[in-house]
Design an enzyme around this catalytic site. Sequence first.
Site: not given
Length: 794
Positions: A503-504, A506, A509, A529, A628
């Site tokens: 999904l993504g 970063g 992780g 994650k 962040d």
Amino acid sequence: MAPQFFFFFFLLVPSHLSLAQTKYTNITTGTTLTPLRKPTSWPSPSGDFAFGFLPHPANASLSLLAVWFEKMDNKTIVWCANGDRPVAADGSKLTLKPDGQLSLTDPSGREIWNPGASGAAHAAAVLDTGNLVLSAADSRVLWQSFDHPTDTILPGQTLQQGAQVFARLADADYARGRFVLALLGNGNLAMFPVAYPMPTHYPEAYWDSDTSGTGAFQLIYNESGSIDLSHNSTLLSVISTAVPGDHYHRATLDSDGIFRQYAFPKNEPGTGDWMVNQALAKDICSKLLSVSGSGACGFNSYCTMGPDERVACLCPPNYSFVDDGRKYLGCKPNFVAQSCEPGGEASFDFQVVAYLDWPWSDAESFSSMNEIECRANCLKDCFCAAAIYNNGSCWKKKYPLSNGRFGNDVSRHALVKYSTRSTSARPDQGGRRPDSRVWAVGASSFLAGSAALNLALLAACLLVSRSKRRRLVGTSRGVAGPSLCSFTYRELETATEGFSEELGRGAFGTVYKGALAAPDHEVLPIAVKKLECVHDDELEAAEKDFMNEIRTIGMTHHKNLVRLLGFCKEGTRRLLVYEFMSNGSLHKFLFGGPVPPGWSRRVEIALGVARGLAYLHEECRTQIIHCDIKPHNVLVDDGLAARISDFGMAKLLRLEQTRTSTGIRGTVGYFAPEWFKSSAITAKVDVYSFGVLLLEIVFCRRNLDWGYDLESETRPTLTDRAKECCRTGRLNELLGEEDEEAKKDGMRLERFVMVGLSCVQEEPWMRPNMKKVVQMLEGSTEVDVPPNMYSLTM
Ligand SMILES: *[C@@H]1O[C@H](CO)[C@@H](O)[C@H](O)[C@H]1NC(C)=O
Ligand SMILES: *[C@@H]1O[C@H](CO)[C@@H](O)[C@H](O)[C@H]1NC(C)=O
Ligand SMILES: *[C@@H]1O[C@H](CO)[C@@H](O)[C@H](O)[C@H]1NC(C)=O
Ligand SMILES: *[C@@H]1O[C@H](CO)[C@@H](O)[C@H](O)[C@H]1NC(C)=O
Ligand SMILES: *[C@@H]1O[C@H](CO)[C@@H](O)[C@H](O)[C@H]1NC(C)=O
Ligand SMILES: *[C@@H]1O[C@H](CO)[C@@H](O)[C@H](O)[C@H]1NC(C)=O
Ligand SMILES: *[C@@H]1O[C@H](CO)[C@@H](O)[C@H](O)[C@H]1NC(C)=O
Ligand SMILES: *[C@@H]1O[C@H](CO)[C@@H](O)[C@H](O)[C@H]1NC(C)=O
């Protein structure tokens, strides 16, 4: 009555007591002792011991007839005649009657205790060993307390085969208690749980000397303080060794079932204290597993070792002691039992207690079941009091829960069922902290149409333990774990089909899509994650922090935060399981579509992010600085509400929130200037980033996307442009052509921009806090106009 009877005589005692020819006193026939009139006791010749009446430690209007250490301030009882039947202090008496019977009577004259000596006593005396002796006229010992120990043995005392030493019921209750030490016919010395209030004991010993068949038939506590098992004076086994130095000694089967040998320095009777020299059966919590009976603690409670090395019996969350003064009676639930009618589970939920197990009282057990299924299974079952879960195995427990044990070495965790009803905040009304269950209805449309069970199930897994860290004195590991599901790596591997759908990615992780199977063939979409950066050498230290941070994150409940559902901690693997946000990130939402989202939607999103941040900074138990904030870290749920993600990561991954050890965190375009300075990093860094984000939301433009002159050092950021337009009062220039709705809402537009600009001020102290930001955005507080923005009228 004459004040004293001085009568000296010699008493021959058995030679193994080595007390022959000792000069001592003094209770002759016709003597009476009462609890209130002095003397209330008789001393031994040396004064080390005394025999007589002591006020009951729990109730001064009651009296105990006992032998105790006399010289220390705290009189330590070593033998007690009437622990089960304390007498009223006023009116009771002890008499050595003319017929040679020693008799304790209560105020009505009823006999409460009589040693049952084998003949008429001529005199009684307490010796310097602490032995109370009745002797005949010819000095024969008719009866001695050393042959009838209560909970303590003393140097000079010998126990023969068949002897039993019973623990007292509680520290201040000298009644016969719940444990017995017995010298068995087979030569074993063993400790058993007692079927209290019956005197019989259960057959399984929780400690034994492993001397069966050796022919040991004596337990000798010799005068130098060593406790030995022997066969006709032939030493077989040393049970406990002496402590060097000049000490008083005793060995007591304490009320917690541990047999302790104590020493007390003789030269400091006033200030000293009993020190434990040796303790047998220290592991009683794990060793006492009685098939019948409640275990080392009462029913529905659990056993653990306190910091004083004594057994602590505790109630699970939402249970309390039947009687606080008598914890051995166990615990009772603070709620009404679950109805077995359909829907009876509606108001029930679980408190998670890590490292807790009730190994007995199984109703059912399952293997290959995930924790969600385990919870659902127990929740639906009105007879299920608790479930124990570990690595795919689920045990359903029924009442009464027995042999409960809590400890670092218990690999399982307990899901203790309780009713949410008795709280003041009713579950259907959002209080200060919105109830997750309500929230789950609104936010999780994938549940639409699925049964109430699913809802309950989800809520069960989502609801974070509201339990305070319960005061289990001393243990470093928290008692109440997070009410988060713990998953095995394999479970998550399966749930994500081998981590196939990314999904993504970063800084911390990679996030994968997954689904958990819930009962009734429903699926619960999740985002998993996989954290990077666990180094072996740091693992041990990181371990505790990880659980602490997980707990902190798990405690957050807010409709603008992405909810952590569970985690996996296996070896060096660390995974976090979040609810799945079907509409992706705010970045995609703002900048990814062909048409930017409408103004009113954007206003809601901005407010949502602000509220979520305000909660993290000011409302949750431990302040969480995000560090962040950017559009990638805000997700959009099915209801199109903003949900902040990735909070708590800085601490979770041991990246300190101060720059000293980590350097700059955050993302270009969003980070606050103090990251470059030596000033402290506070929650105001998030305020800065939020300011940037707010302007981006308002104008649907990226902060660093403004202008395309990549070469130019001075390319203006959105923040710069907004400042400029604000001064000149031409905000609409920054809005898209088609953004009519925003243009019509000029007042709010200006307000939002001003708030954004006040958040991005250089000096952290000049920026408002998030609570103020929320109020300003909502319009409930005047906006603090940042300096140099005077041209705008608010
Ligand atoms: C018992 O005898 C001792 C002397 O050995 C004396 O000090 C004590 O007062 C006597 N106690 C009684 C109650 O007679
Ligand atoms: C102490 O004992 C007396 C006599 O049994 C009883 O009446 C009284 O209630 C007790 N007091 C306490 C505080 O338990
Ligand atoms: C007591 O027992 C220990 C160990 O068995 C032994 O070393 C010591 O000599 C004994 N002391 C006496 C006074 O019997
Ligand atoms: C113990 O020893 C004595 C004498 O040494 C002996 O008379 C007795 O029978 C022995 N008892 C046992 C049980 O061996
Ligand atoms: C005496 O006992 C009390 C209560 O058990 C305790 O608080 C105190 O510390 C003890 N004093 C000494 C000198 O052991
Ligand atoms: C969990 O169970 C699986 C199989 O059921 C086993 O292979 C694995 O070693 C277990 N993990 C732990 C930590 O016990
Ligand atoms: C259950 O226990 C927790 C922690 O002990 C407490 O915070 C909560 O209020 C209790 N709930 C009810 C309904 O009693
Ligand atoms: C958001 O999610 C809903 C439901 O999954 C979907 O219908 C909608 O198109 C999504 N909106 C955006 C902007 O992705």
